[in-house]
Scaffold this motif. Structure first.
Motif, mmCIF file in Angstrom:
data_model
loop_
_atom_site.group_PDB
_atom_site.id
_atom_site.type_symbol
_atom_site.label_atom_id
_atom_site.label_comp_id
_atom_site.label_asym_id
_atom_site.label_seq_id
_atom_site.Cartn_x
_atom_site.Cartn_y
_atom_site.Cartn_z
ATOM 1 N N GLN A 551 0.833 -1.196 0.000
ATOM 2 C CA GLN A 551 0.000 0.000 0.000
ATOM 3 C C GLN A 551 0.871 1.251 0.000
ATOM 4 O OE1 GLN A 551 -2.659 -0.369 3.335
ATOM 5 N NE2 GLN A 551 -3.713 -2.158 2.479
ATOM 6 N N GLU A 552 0.339 2.307 -0.547
ATOM 7 C CA GLU A 552 1.089 3.553 -0.665
ATOM 8 C C GLU A 552 1.444 4.109 0.715
ATOM 9 O OE1 GLU A 552 0.756 7.869 -2.961
ATOM 10 O OE2 GLU A 552 -0.777 6.332 -3.230
ATOM 11 N N GLY A 553 2.717 4.479 0.892
ATOM 12 C CA GLY A 553 3.174 5.049 2.158
ATOM 13 C C GLY A 553 3.455 4.020 3.233
ATOM 14 N N GLU A 554 3.321 2.742 2.901
ATOM 15 C CA GLU A 554 3.499 1.672 3.878
ATOM 16 C C GLU A 554 4.984 1.342 4.037
ATOM 17 O OE1 GLU A 554 1.007 -2.360 4.904
ATOM 18 O OE2 GLU A 554 1.582 -2.011 2.825
ATOM 19 N N THR A 555 5.436 1.188 5.284
ATOM 20 C CA THR A 555 6.815 0.784 5.548
ATOM 21 C C THR A 555 6.906 -0.735 5.512
ATOM 22 O OG1 THR A 555 6.530 0.639 7.949
ATOM 23 C CG2 THR A 555 7.121 2.798 7.034
ATOM 24 N N VAL A 556 8.138 -1.249 5.453
ATOM 25 C CA VAL A 556 8.320 -2.692 5.396
ATOM 26 C C VAL A 556 7.798 -3.369 6.668
ATOM 27 C CG1 VAL A 556 10.671 -2.570 6.297
ATOM 28 C CG2 VAL A 556 9.995 -4.538 4.945
ATOM 29 N N THR A 557 7.972 -2.696 7.815
ATOM 30 C CA THR A 557 7.469 -3.264 9.073
ATOM 31 C C THR A 557 5.946 -3.323 9.067
ATOM 32 O OG1 THR A 557 9.383 -2.338 10.222
ATOM 33 C CG2 THR A 557 7.531 -3.063 11.579
ATOM 34 N N ASP A 558 5.308 -2.244 8.587
ATOM 35 C CA ASP A 558 3.840 -2.238 8.505
ATOM 36 C C ASP A 558 3.345 -3.342 7.582
ATOM 37 O OD1 ASP A 558 3.833 -0.062 10.180
ATOM 38 O OD2 ASP A 558 3.706 1.416 8.557
ATOM 39 N N MET A 591 10.700 -13.389 3.475
ATOM 40 C CA MET A 591 10.003 -13.425 2.188
ATOM 41 C C MET A 591 9.196 -12.150 1.976
ATOM 42 S SD MET A 591 8.745 -17.413 2.229
ATOM 43 C CE MET A 591 7.929 -17.385 0.637
ATOM 44 N N ALA A 592 8.521 -11.711 3.023
ATOM 45 C CA ALA A 592 7.730 -10.484 2.936
ATOM 46 C C ALA A 592 8.637 -9.290 2.644
ATOM 47 C CB ALA A 592 6.955 -10.267 4.231
ATOM 48 N N LYS A 593 9.789 -9.265 3.289
ATOM 49 C CA LYS A 593 10.722 -8.155 3.082
ATOM 50 C C LYS A 593 11.244 -8.144 1.653
ATOM 51 C CE LYS A 593 14.993 -6.121 4.853
ATOM 52 N NZ LYS A 593 16.139 -6.292 5.767
ATOM 53 N N VAL A 594 11.609 -9.340 1.121
ATOM 54 C CA VAL A 594 12.103 -9.432 -0.253
ATOM 55 C C VAL A 594 11.052 -8.944 -1.237
ATOM 56 C CG1 VAL A 594 12.810 -11.035 -2.068
ATOM 57 C CG2 VAL A 594 13.753 -11.268 0.226
ATOM 58 N N PHE A 595 9.786 -9.381 -1.052
ATOM 59 C CA PHE A 595 8.708 -8.963 -1.942
ATOM 60 C C PHE A 595 8.475 -7.467 -1.841
ATOM 61 C CE2 PHE A 595 4.193 -8.099 -2.777
ATOM 62 C CZ PHE A 595 4.110 -8.570 -4.078
ATOM 63 N N PHE A 596 8.483 -6.942 -0.608
ATOM 64 C CA PHE A 596 8.277 -5.512 -0.398
ATOM 65 C C PHE A 596 9.335 -4.702 -1.129
ATOM 66 C CE2 PHE A 596 9.133 -1.548 1.787
ATOM 67 C CZ PHE A 596 7.876 -1.011 1.995
ATOM 68 N N GLU A 597 10.618 -5.123 -0.995
ATOM 69 C CA GLU A 597 11.709 -4.380 -1.627
ATOM 70 C C GLU A 597 11.629 -4.461 -3.144
ATOM 71 O OE1 GLU A 597 15.092 -6.144 0.166
ATOM 72 O OE2 GLU A 597 15.037 -4.864 1.960
ATOM 73 N N ASP A 598 11.211 -5.635 -3.677
ATOM 74 C CA ASP A 598 11.053 -5.770 -5.125
ATOM 75 C C ASP A 598 9.983 -4.811 -5.644
ATOM 76 O OD1 ASP A 598 12.995 -7.654 -5.236
ATOM 77 O OD2 ASP A 598 11.641 -9.376 -5.267
ATOM 78 N N GLN A 599 8.842 -4.769 -4.942
ATOM 79 C CA GLN A 599 7.746 -3.897 -5.351
ATOM 80 C C GLN A 599 8.130 -2.429 -5.213
ATOM 81 O OE1 GLN A 599 4.779 -5.065 -6.785
ATOM 82 N NE2 GLN A 599 6.124 -6.849 -6.798
ATOM 83 N N TYR A 600 8.876 -2.113 -4.162
ATOM 84 C CA TYR A 600 9.303 -0.730 -3.922
ATOM 85 C C TYR A 600 10.220 -0.255 -5.043
ATOM 86 C CZ TYR A 600 11.024 3.365 -1.412
ATOM 87 O OH TYR A 600 11.346 4.645 -1.051
ATOM 88 N N CYS A 601 11.132 -1.185 -5.479
ATOM 89 C CA CYS A 601 12.048 -0.833 -6.563
ATOM 90 C C CYS A 601 11.282 -0.613 -7.872
ATOM 91 C CB CYS A 601 13.083 -1.936 -6.760
ATOM 92 S SG CYS A 601 14.268 -2.038 -5.390
ATOM 93 N N LEU A 602 10.225 -1.432 -8.103
ATOM 94 C CA LEU A 602 9.439 -1.290 -9.323
ATOM 95 C C LEU A 602 8.719 0.053 -9.369
ATOM 96 C CD1 LEU A 602 7.906 -4.873 -9.634
ATOM 97 C CD2 LEU A 602 9.641 -3.837 -11.096
#
Length: 603
Positions: A551-558, A591-602
């Protein structure tokens, strides 16, 4: 004639023991090497059919380790030759040759007639004579199952101006070996150490051989003084004046019992010095006690000769041996050794220092008390810091990579010259590894491939980085590789494949024998295919299921908190019902962190 001292007797006794062991190893390994010679001859027969040089623009070389990477003596090019790759089931050895254009950032594969046979753990040295030459000595060839080894003692030269290979056949050279080191010192190639191994025996060397580039002849040196103990995989660096070489570290092992071997990581340092006029030289060994911060003990590090008489050391592994297990801590740190001042110092990126400097400046006008204490702590010299990174493979394996960052040392002159960078931007760096290929061209360090291990799995790399050793600002990624996508064949998987093939053959034989029931079997097979297709479609639908969106503005921890149950369920499916809840939860978070970072980079 006077009596020999106890020390002289001890030295003579050690030499006799070493000579006996060398003879024993040579005799036992001869039968094994004869088997491999036939396989090597097949490779050479295929290469002999090449009659013209074929150069092809190509992608970067495949993943490999223990190859050679050399800087062209005249052009802005790098030369990569040989190496090995292991996929868990089979070992592949290479003799392919690649040229990398630094300016164009492009690779060319060069197929030249009659090259050296496939090998790894060899040594290659470039010299400027005749438009540039690449000299290759020794190395190792192994059977595909990794149970037999052949150690080369051949010497080759690649004439870079004409793109031709030449096998230099002269007597008096070193016996077959791999893991040795070779450098150019004036007009000589100096070879030190290495090892020779068979199924049952092994021997490590500490001898020194010289090959004259003027007379094309070998000679074994007999230096005075106390030599380094026998070892392989050391760092060997020529001194800037060409009057000696420095040896650092290395690895060796001894047999403590019949089936028990013990490895030793060396961290001592020696100088082999040349004295006298050319043709009447005398060599001597002396121990070196360098100042500064030495690298932590390790083997498998990568070495290169840097600018201003500095030797470069990168990465490596420190194996922790127990009775039945062998685990290693892999490194991605960088050290430099000043051969003139005899001083080690860590190669810290200036981006790290700028970030610390900005944090300190930001707190100067801040609150007192707790903030001030933090400021003082950051300003003080710090010891080595261990950083742990986690990578999750597609099958749910959690890879934990340890990295040791050397402690920062304050240098007032360097701090004044530092430029302030973006403190929030993460520094890109190669992952921890051993047996990578390294070389320096025009003050820039280039690093290619290598490997690291996680449990019983070996990950071989083909990523490519460069670092300006004069600026020391940041690593540049030339080729990126995702180790999660690498194939690894477990023994159980190959055995299952063999069983499936046997079952298929049996089914075909039964089908031939029961011809009368062929139509009925065809119908059953057709029905089975339809079921498989429907199952595959459902699996594809499952595979295409989207992960929870960021979600927009969401941190990796959230994001991890919000989607925890989903990722725990996915990790449980990958890891199986027997996996511990704590480990499943840890993998789920990763796994969640890896996916989050991939989406953030996109985004």
């Amino acid at each position: 004639m006077g009596k020999k001292s106890k020390k002289e007797k001890k030295v003579k006794g050690a030499e006799k023991t070493a000579a006996k062991m060398e003879k024993k190893v040579s005799k036992r390994s001869k039968r094994e090497e004869e088997d491999l010679e036939a396989l090597i001859a097949e490779f050479q027969n295929l290469d002999s059919k090449k009659t013209i040089v074929v150069e092809t623009t190509c992608p970067p070389p495949s993943a490999r380790l223990s190859a050679s990477l050399s800087a062209h003596p005249e052009k802005d090019e790098l030369i990569l030759f040989g190496g090995e790759f292991f996929n868990g089931k089979k070992t592949y050895l290479y003799n392919d040759l690649f040229f990398y254009s630094i300016k164009k950032n492009s690779w060319v594969k060069s197929d030249i007639p009659n090259p050296p046979p496939p090998r790894c753990s060899h040594q290659a040295v470039v010299v400027p004579q005749g438009g540039g030459q690449l000299w290759v000595f020794g190395g190792e060839f192994g059977s595909p199952n990794g149970e037999q080894f052949y150690h080369y003692k051949d010497l080759w030269v690649l004439h870079l101006a004409t793109h031709t290979w030449e096998n230099i056949k002269v007597p008096g050279g070193p016996p077959g070996r791999s893991g040795h080191r070779m450098v150019l010192s004036k007009k000589q190639l100096l070879v030190f150490g290495g090892f020779h191994e068979s199924n049952r025996d092994f021997i490590y060397y500490n001898d020194v051989y010289s090959f004259s580039l003027d007379t094309f002849s070998w000679s074994r040196l007999a230096p005075s003084g106390s030599a380094p103990s026998p070892r392989s995989a050391s760092q060997m660096t020529s001194t800037p004046d060409g009057m000696g070489v420095v040896i650092y570290g290395g690895y060796s092992k001894v047999r403590v019992k019949k089936d028990v071997e013990k490895g030793t990581i060396h961290s001592d340092m020696f100088l082999l010095k040349r004295e006298g006029k050319e043709g009447h030289e005398k060599w001597s060994w002396s121990r070196v006690s360098p100042s500064g911060n030495k690298p932590t003990p390790r083997s498998g590090f990568s070495g290169a000769a840097g600018p201003a008489g500095r030797a470069v050391l990168f990465g490596g592994v420190c194996d922790e041996e127990e009775e039945e297990t062998l685990e290693g801590d892999f490194y991605n740190d960088l050290y430099l050794y000043d051969t003139v001042k005899s001083r080690w110092f860590p190669g810290l990126l200036r981006g790290n220092k700028s970030e610390k400097k900005k944090r300190r400046r930001g707190k100067k006008g801040g609150a007192e008390g707790e903030g001030a204490d933090e400021e003082e702590e950051e300003g003080a010299p710090q010891g080595p810091t261990e950083v742990i990174k986690e990578i999750v493979t597609e099958d749910g394996t959690l890879m934990t990579i340890k990295e040791v960052i050397p402690g920062a040392q304050e240098d007032e002159e360097e701090e004044e010259e530092e430029e302030e960078g973006d403190a929030s931007a993460p520094l890109v760096e190669p992952c921890s590894r051993s047996s990578a290929m390294a070389t320096v061209r025009q003050g820039k360090l280039f690093l290619y491939g290598g490997m690291f291990e996680v449990g019983d799995r070996q990950f071989t790399l083909n990523d490519f980085y460069s670092l300006d050793l004069n600026k020391m600002d940041q690593w540049e990624v030339l080729v990126e590789m995702d180790p999660k996508t690498q194939e690894w064949l477990e023994e159980s998987e190959s055995e299952e494949e063999d069983e499936e093939e046997e079952e298929t053959k049996g089914a075909e034989e039964e089908k031939k024998e029961a011809k009368g029931a062929e139509e009925e079997k065809n119908k059953e097979a057709k029905g089975a295919e339809e079921e498989e297709e429907s199952e595959e479609e459902s699996e594809d639908e499952d595979d295409e299921e989207e992960h929870p969106a960021v979600q927009e503005g969401e941190t990796v921890t959230d994001y991890q908190t919000r989607t925890e149950q989903y990722w725990v369920g996915l990790a449980r499916v990958n890891m199986g019902p027997d996996a511990k809840d704590k480990k499943v939860a840890k993998v789920a978070l990763a796994m969640a962190k890896v996916f989050f970072e991939d989406q953030y980079c996109l985004k």
